[in-house]
Design an enzyme around this catalytic site. Structure first.
Site, PDB file in Angstrom:
ATOM      1  N   THR A 220      -7.217  -7.410   2.267  1.00  0.00           N
ATOM      2  CA  THR A 220      -5.743  -8.253   1.920  1.00  0.00           C
ATOM      3  C   THR A 220      -5.932  -9.274   2.688  1.00  0.00           C
ATOM      4  OG1 THR A 220      -4.699  -6.360   0.994  1.00  0.00           O
ATOM      5  CG2 THR A 220      -3.439  -8.203   1.259  1.00  0.00           C
ATOM      6  N   GLU A 307      -5.985  -3.100  11.584  1.00  0.00           N
ATOM      7  CA  GLU A 307      -5.152  -2.092  11.703  1.00  0.00           C
ATOM      8  C   GLU A 307      -5.723  -0.770  12.757  1.00  0.00           C
ATOM      9  OE1 GLU A 307      -2.473  -2.814   7.628  1.00  0.00           O
ATOM     10  OE2 GLU A 307      -4.091  -1.153   7.677  1.00  0.00           O
ATOM     11  N   ASN A 431      -0.667   2.698   7.831  1.00  0.00           N
ATOM     12  CA  ASN A 431      -0.585   2.488   6.465  1.00  0.00           C
ATOM     13  C   ASN A 431      -0.084   3.721   6.108  1.00  0.00           C
ATOM     14  OD1 ASN A 431      -2.725   0.776   5.435  1.00  0.00           O
ATOM     15  ND2 ASN A 431      -3.854   1.537   6.927  1.00  0.00           N
ATOM     16  N   SER A 436       7.830   1.656   5.119  1.00  0.00           N
ATOM     17  CA  SER A 436       8.916   2.143   5.774  1.00  0.00           C
ATOM     18  C   SER A 436       9.713   1.168   6.250  1.00  0.00           C
ATOM     19  CB  SER A 436       8.904   3.378   6.594  1.00  0.00           C
ATOM     20  OG  SER A 436       7.986   2.946   7.376  1.00  0.00           O
TER      21      SER A 436
END
Length: 436
Positions: A220, A307, A431, A436
């Site tokens: 992304t 990440e 992920n 949240s």
């Protein structure tokens, strides 16, 4: 370039840029110094907090273009592409095409993907709202979204935020725009180049975002590069495709191809040199080299900020019969969870690399010809472990934050390079907690 979250905060006030999240530090990547990001004549950028998903986050950006600018781009190959991707492609296919675009509208927090006909309607409504404020047709606005998939785009919040984004428009706003398009990124990604064309100084500046769901084609990710080079609009599409193929289409973090990817090239055409009308000209070659170098810097920054990433890994496969088979092998290595977790652990379990090459899908591969190097360490020769190789040497390299894997197929003269990272515990945590 050594970096840390602390060096990021030297240039970015966390209250001004609340998108920034203090997770694992990126691999040798620091935030760009705003003073090094060069304004591009004919291009202005504005950023605001619209509350698209969460309050107090810079999440809405406008890139405004003077008349005469031209735009071209490449988009995700995911067949479930997001509504803004579809609308962008429709607007670029409009009779005036990229030569009529007056603004780019970017929101984070909501991808407007998997939203069906309603998503298309909402993407078009945001274009209509911005067009009404700047005095152009809706087809002259290109929408971009990134964030959570399968949630309704809050058009009312975006529309309400547009006046503030327009009020913030400035030519030297590249740093804020880089922070404003972030999602799970920890560091804004931006860079500039200055070149000379026909004796005239020309600028290229760009921003990108991305840290997960990264796998060509594209990755992304969002990427935007602008230049004031005076180049014929018809040349932009082949130029942006070539740059993407050499940069954003050579990176992978987790093997997932996003629904929203794009890489856009903007030419304001303000520079006072003779118009570039052929990609074979000397000026076109200079521009091409600068654009590819800038795109590669932005693309590699995405991998460095992957990440949970702790290692930046360059994978070069050489000696292939053609580039396609070299890329097959390189991506097989880059996508292997076993390879990526071994590098996270600095465990020289390097047979995993050979296994990935073996299942890459190269016809009639001769394993008896394969060589493998980790940086300066020669691990495998002619398909077998070199007697001189020791795991201590392999582990020494694997403990580094930057590592090069070099595989020799020894069946031709072609080569290909891709960039990736390791796979850590943090990737799962990030992920798992994303919404949240």
């Amino acid at each position: 370039m050594k970096g840390s979250f602390g060096s990021l905060l030297r240039f970015y006030n966390p209250r001004a840029f609340p998108n920034l999240t203090e997770r694992a530090m990126p691999v040798n990547l620091s935030a760009p110094d705003p003073a090094n990001l060069l304004p591009v004549p004919g291009v202005r950028l504005g950023v605001t907090m619209a509350g698209v998903r969460k309050a107090n986050r810079r999440d809405l950006s406008v890139i405004a273009l003077d008349e005469g600018a031209a735009v071209a781009g490449v988009f995700t190959s995911n067949r479930f592409c997001a509504a803004p991707v579809q609308v962008c492609q429709d607007h670029l296919r409009h009779p005036a095409g990229g030569s009529a675009i007056r603004a780019l509208l970017i929101n984070t927090g909501n991808a407007n993907a998997g939203t069906g006909a309603d998503g298309l309607t909402r993407a078009r409504e945001t274009c209509k709202a911005l067009a009404g404020l700047i005095g152009c047709a809706p087809e002259q606005v290109l929408p971009f979204s990134t964030g959570v998939i399968m949630e309704t785009l809050p058009v009312d919040r975006i529309t309400a935020g547009l006046p503030a984004a327009l009020a913030a428009l400035k030519a030297d706003n590249w740093a804020e725009a880089a922070a404003g398009i972030m999602t799970t990124d920890t560091v804004p990604k931006a860079a500039s180049r200055r070149i000379t064309l026909g004796g005239v100084p020309v600028t290229l500046s760009g921003i990108s975002k991305g840290a997960g769901m990264i796998r060509p084609n594209m990755a992304t990710m969002l990427g935007f590069v602008a230049t004031d080079a005076n180049i014929a609009p018809a040349l932009l599409q082949p130029l942006v495709k070539e740059a993407a193929d050499a940069s954003f289409n050579r990176i992978t973090i987790d093997g997932d191809t996003s629904t929203n990817d794009c890489f856009m090239l903007i030419a304001s055409r303000k520079a006072a040199h003779a118009e570039i009308t052929s990609l074979d000209s000397a000026d076109a070659k200079t521009l091409r080299e600068a654009l590819i170098a800038l795109a590669q810097e932005l693309a590699q920054a995405i991998v460095r900020d992957g990440e949970g990433a702790t290692k930046f890994i360059t994978i070069t496969v050489e000696g292939g019969r053609d580039e396609a088979e070299c890329k097959l092998a390189a991506y097989a290595i880059a996508h292997s969870p076993l390879v990526k977790t071994a590098f996270f652990a600095s465990d020289p379990n390097l047979g995993r690399i050979l296994a990935a090459v073996g299942y890459a899908g190269i016809a009639d591969l001769d394993q008896g010809l394969i060589d493998l190097h980790l940086d300066d360490v020669h691990v495998v020769s002619r398909g077998g472990r070199r007697p001189e190789y020791s795991e201590a040497e392999g582990q020494r390299v694997m403990k580094q934050s930057e590592i090069t894997i070099r595989v020799g197929l020894n069946r031709g003269s072609a080569s290909a390079t891709v960039w990736t990272c390791d796979l850590s515990h943090d990737y799962v945590s990030i992920n798992a907690d994303y919404r949240s």
